[in-house]
Design an enzyme around this catalytic site. Structure first.
Site, PDB file in Angstrom:
ATOM      1  N   THR A 117       6.455  11.262  -3.356  1.00 24.18           N
ATOM      2  CA  THR A 117       6.440  12.280  -2.581  1.00 24.18           C
ATOM      3  C   THR A 117       7.383  12.207  -2.010  1.00 24.18           C
ATOM      4  O   THR A 117       8.479  11.883  -2.023  1.00 24.18           O
ATOM      5  CB  THR A 117       5.790  11.238  -1.502  1.00 24.18           C
ATOM      6  OG1 THR A 117       5.323  11.274  -0.386  1.00 24.18           O
ATOM      7  CG2 THR A 117       6.253  10.242  -1.536  1.00 24.18           C
ATOM      8  N   TYR A 141       5.810   2.588   2.368  1.00 22.48           N
ATOM      9  CA  TYR A 141       5.083   3.521   1.275  1.00 22.48           C
ATOM     10  C   TYR A 141       6.498   4.027   0.795  1.00 22.48           C
ATOM     11  O   TYR A 141       6.545   3.986  -0.534  1.00 22.48           O
ATOM     12  CB  TYR A 141       4.240   4.588   2.195  1.00 22.48           C
ATOM     13  CG  TYR A 141       3.692   5.697   1.059  1.00 22.48           C
ATOM     14  CD1 TYR A 141       2.911   5.120   0.258  1.00 22.48           C
ATOM     15  CD2 TYR A 141       4.723   7.640   1.823  1.00 22.48           C
ATOM     16  CE1 TYR A 141       2.513   6.862  -0.863  1.00 22.48           C
ATOM     17  CE2 TYR A 141       3.433   8.087   1.062  1.00 22.48           C
ATOM     18  CZ  TYR A 141       2.968   7.703  -0.411  1.00 22.48           C
ATOM     19  OH  TYR A 141       2.400   8.478  -1.003  1.00 22.48           O
TER      20      TYR A 141
HETATM   21  N1  LIG Z   1      -2.169  13.533  -0.225  1.00 27.07           N
HETATM   22  C1  LIG Z   1      -1.066  13.640  -0.162  1.00 27.07           C
HETATM   23  O1  LIG Z   1      -0.344  14.354   0.395  1.00 27.07           O
HETATM   24  C2  LIG Z   1       0.205  12.861  -0.606  1.00 27.07           C
HETATM   25  C3  LIG Z   1       1.251  13.368  -0.422  1.00 27.07           C
HETATM   26  C4  LIG Z   1       2.544  12.705  -1.508  1.00 27.07           C
HETATM   27  C5  LIG Z   1       2.174  11.852  -2.953  1.00 27.07           C
HETATM   28  N2  LIG Z   1       1.259  11.691  -2.781  1.00 27.07           N
HETATM   29  C6  LIG Z   1       0.865  11.228  -3.935  1.00 27.07           C
HETATM   30  O2  LIG Z   1      -0.445  11.159  -4.781  1.00 27.07           O
HETATM   31  C7  LIG Z   1      -1.171  10.019  -5.598  1.00 27.07           C
HETATM   32  C8  LIG Z   1      -2.580  10.403  -5.205  1.00 27.07           C
HETATM   33  O3  LIG Z   1      -2.497  10.694  -3.793  1.00 27.07           O
HETATM   34  P1  LIG Z   1      -4.076  10.992  -3.064  1.00 27.07           P
HETATM   35  O4  LIG Z   1      -3.646  11.389  -1.851  1.00 27.07           O
HETATM   36  O5  LIG Z   1      -5.011  11.815  -4.349  1.00 27.07           O
HETATM   37  O6  LIG Z   1      -4.903   9.228  -3.118  1.00 27.07           O
HETATM   38  P2  LIG Z   1      -5.845   8.742  -3.184  1.00 27.07           P
HETATM   39  O7  LIG Z   1      -5.924   7.658  -2.126  1.00 27.07           O
HETATM   40  O8  LIG Z   1      -7.718   9.482  -2.982  1.00 27.07           O
HETATM   41  O9  LIG Z   1      -6.428   8.617  -4.562  1.00 27.07           O
HETATM   42  C9  LIG Z   1      -6.192   7.469  -4.951  1.00 27.07           C
HETATM   43  C10 LIG Z   1      -6.412   6.689  -6.428  1.00 27.07           C
HETATM   44  O10 LIG Z   1      -5.714   5.242  -6.489  1.00 27.07           O
HETATM   45  C11 LIG Z   1      -7.319   4.869  -7.570  1.00 27.07           C
HETATM   46  N3  LIG Z   1      -5.993   3.061  -6.713  1.00 27.07           N
HETATM   47  C12 LIG Z   1      -5.525   2.574  -6.332  1.00 27.07           C
HETATM   48  N4  LIG Z   1      -5.164   1.753  -5.928  1.00 27.07           N
HETATM   49  C13 LIG Z   1      -5.422   0.888  -7.117  1.00 27.07           C
HETATM   50  C14 LIG Z   1      -5.490   0.213  -8.013  1.00 27.07           C
HETATM   51  N5  LIG Z   1      -4.369  -1.141  -8.026  1.00 27.07           N
HETATM   52  N6  LIG Z   1      -5.582   0.368  -9.947  1.00 27.07           N
HETATM   53  C15 LIG Z   1      -6.185   1.737 -10.099  1.00 27.07           C
HETATM   54  N7  LIG Z   1      -6.528   2.376  -9.397  1.00 27.07           N
HETATM   55  C16 LIG Z   1      -5.841   2.438  -7.813  1.00 27.07           C
HETATM   56  C17 LIG Z   1      -7.661   4.385  -5.678  1.00 27.07           C
HETATM   57  O11 LIG Z   1      -9.193   3.779  -6.021  1.00 27.07           O
HETATM   58  C18 LIG Z   1      -7.540   6.141  -5.496  1.00 27.07           C
HETATM   59  O12 LIG Z   1      -8.689   6.989  -6.709  1.00 27.07           O
HETATM   60  C19 LIG Z   1      -0.253   8.971  -4.249  1.00 27.07           C
HETATM   61  O13 LIG Z   1       0.264   8.377  -6.091  1.00 27.07           O
HETATM   62  C20 LIG Z   1      -0.089   9.715  -3.146  1.00 27.07           C
HETATM   63  O14 LIG Z   1       0.917   8.275  -2.894  1.00 27.07           O
HETATM   64  C21 LIG Z   1      -0.158  12.311  -2.229  1.00 27.07           C
END
Ligand SMILES: NC(=O)c1ccc[n+]([C@@H]2O[C@H](COP(=O)([O-])OP(=O)(O)OC[C@H]3O[C@@H](n4cnc5c(N)ncnc54)[C@H](O)[C@@H]3O)[C@@H](O)[C@H]2O)c1
Length: 337
Positions: A117, A141
């Site tokens: 991120t 985070y």
């Molecule tokens: N959405 C954004 O703008 C953004 C920006 C930068 C980075 N990210 C990163 O991208 C990734 C996905 O983000 P997102 O927005 O799709 O989030 P999200 O919450 O929609 O998806 C995360 C998924 O991980 C699963 N999860 C969480 N903890 C878990 C565990 N202990 N074991 C197994 N599964 C688990 C959740 O059930 C979920 O399906 C994350 O790592 C996040 O940090 C997202």
């Protein structure tokens, strides 16, 4: 075509990537504990329910399938929540990643594409942000994500485990076919909140600060279409499958969009007024976070091509209407167009 393990593939970004990788012929197995994801988002391969902190379960899964690579999306990803509950973030994000990397090493799987991120940069002094910009996260985070990147360096040196760390800026938009979209609970991301306000699901959208040193006073961010992120994961995977070395890459458009511009674009796209209220700035919110995506272009030949903020909102609005069938339109919204 490769057999892939996709942690967090039931979540927002992960599910879009699975759809795109499966369409290209890859075999995708989703590993997710469904704590924040949606069973109905797993349509292009089997769902293995499990936690990334569960070493035994991971050993079983890696023992049963010969994966060529892992795409690791699973994490907790709310900045505010991480400030309130840092230990939980360290546990899920850091312990989870360490457990996964150990299971990969033990199974001889040595390629990983990791969801990092722009929060790893904190509040940078210069913009646009390159990968050489010092990493100084300002919240737990961002800290946990940087710790995971460093862990991957250790595994690279110790066991030859290669990683591509994709540092997304603001993921936004939805599958143009309307099958998937942004669905976080609770929702904290600007575009879904703006669309909730447009449809009357929410009374008002709050603008955190209108006194930033930016042209309209509101904070500027770099919104990158989730379809472009899926394309980048695809390229990162191919890069690793062809012997690519460990690298960190910014994924953004290089163009900043202010909160007010998002609201104005949403009003244009939806034809509805988006009621808003300005409140105080959030602690540590930088005025501007915009990527220099040049390195991703050089290494992966990737650039954001799906479209700008208008296309992002068009696709997000389509998804919003599908998901909220029956509720959109019930609010006495004022039509501007
Ligand atoms: N959405 C954004 O703008 C953004 C920006 C930068 C980075 N990210 C990163 O991208 C990734 C996905 O983000 P997102 O927005 O799709 O989030 P999200 O919450 O929609 O998806 C995360 C998924 O991980 C699963 N999860 C969480 N903890 C878990 C565990 N202990 N074991 C197994 N599964 C688990 C959740 O059930 C979920 O399906 C994350 O790592 C996040 O940090 C997202």
């Amino acid at each position: 075509m490769a057999r892939l393990l996709i942690t967090g593939g039931a979540g927002y970004v992960g599910s879009h990537c699975v759809k795109s990788l499966a369409a290209a012929g890859h075999e995708c197995m989703v590993y997710d504990n469904l704590s924040r994801g949606h069973r109905e988002f797993v349509k292009w391969g089997p769902l293995i329910e499990g936690d990334v902190r569960d070493a035994e379960r991971l050993a079983q899964v890696f023992g049963a399938h010969a994966f060529e690579a892992v795409l690791h999306f699973a994490a907790l990803a709310y900045v505010g929540e991480s400030v309130l509950d840092p230990d939980r973030y360290r546990d899920v994000n850091e312990t989870g990643t360490r457990t996964l990397l150990t299971a990969m090493r033990d199974a001889g799987v040595n390629r990983i594409v990791f969801s990092s991120t722009c929060s790893v940069y904190g509040k940078p002094e210069t913009t646009p942000i390159t990968e050489r910009t010092p990493c100084k996260p300002m919240n737990p985070y961002g800290d946990t994500k940087l710790a995971c990147e460093r862990m991957m360096d250790d595994f690279d040196r110790g066991s030859g485990l290669r990683s591509v760390r994709l540092r997304y800026f603001n993921a936004a938009g939805a599958d143009p076919e309307g099958e998937l979209g942004e669905w976080h609970e609770p929702e904290t991301h600007l575009i879904p909140l703006v669309l909730d306000a447009a449809s009357g699901k929410r009374e008002v959208v709050e603008i955190y600060g209108a006194d930033f040193p930016t042209p309209d006073g509101t904070a500027i961010r770099d919104y990158v279409h989730v379809g472009d992120l899926a394309d980048a994961h695809h390229r990162a995977l191919n890069y690793l499958l062809h012997g690519g070395q460990t690298v960190a890459l910014n994924l953004g458009t290089g163009r900043g969009v202010s909160v007010r511009q998002v609201i104005e674009t949403a009003e244009k796209v939806t034809g509805r007024l988006v009621p808003s209220r300005t409140v105080g700035r959030r602690d540590g919110d930088p005025p501007e976070l915009v990527a220099d995506p040049g390195k991703a272009k050089t290494i992966l030949d990737w650039s954001a091509g799906v479209g700008g903020i208008e296309q992002i909102i068009v696709d997000a609005w389509r998804w919003h209407k599908t998901r909220n069938q029956g509720t959109v339109g019930s609010h006495p919204a004022i039509c501007r167009t």
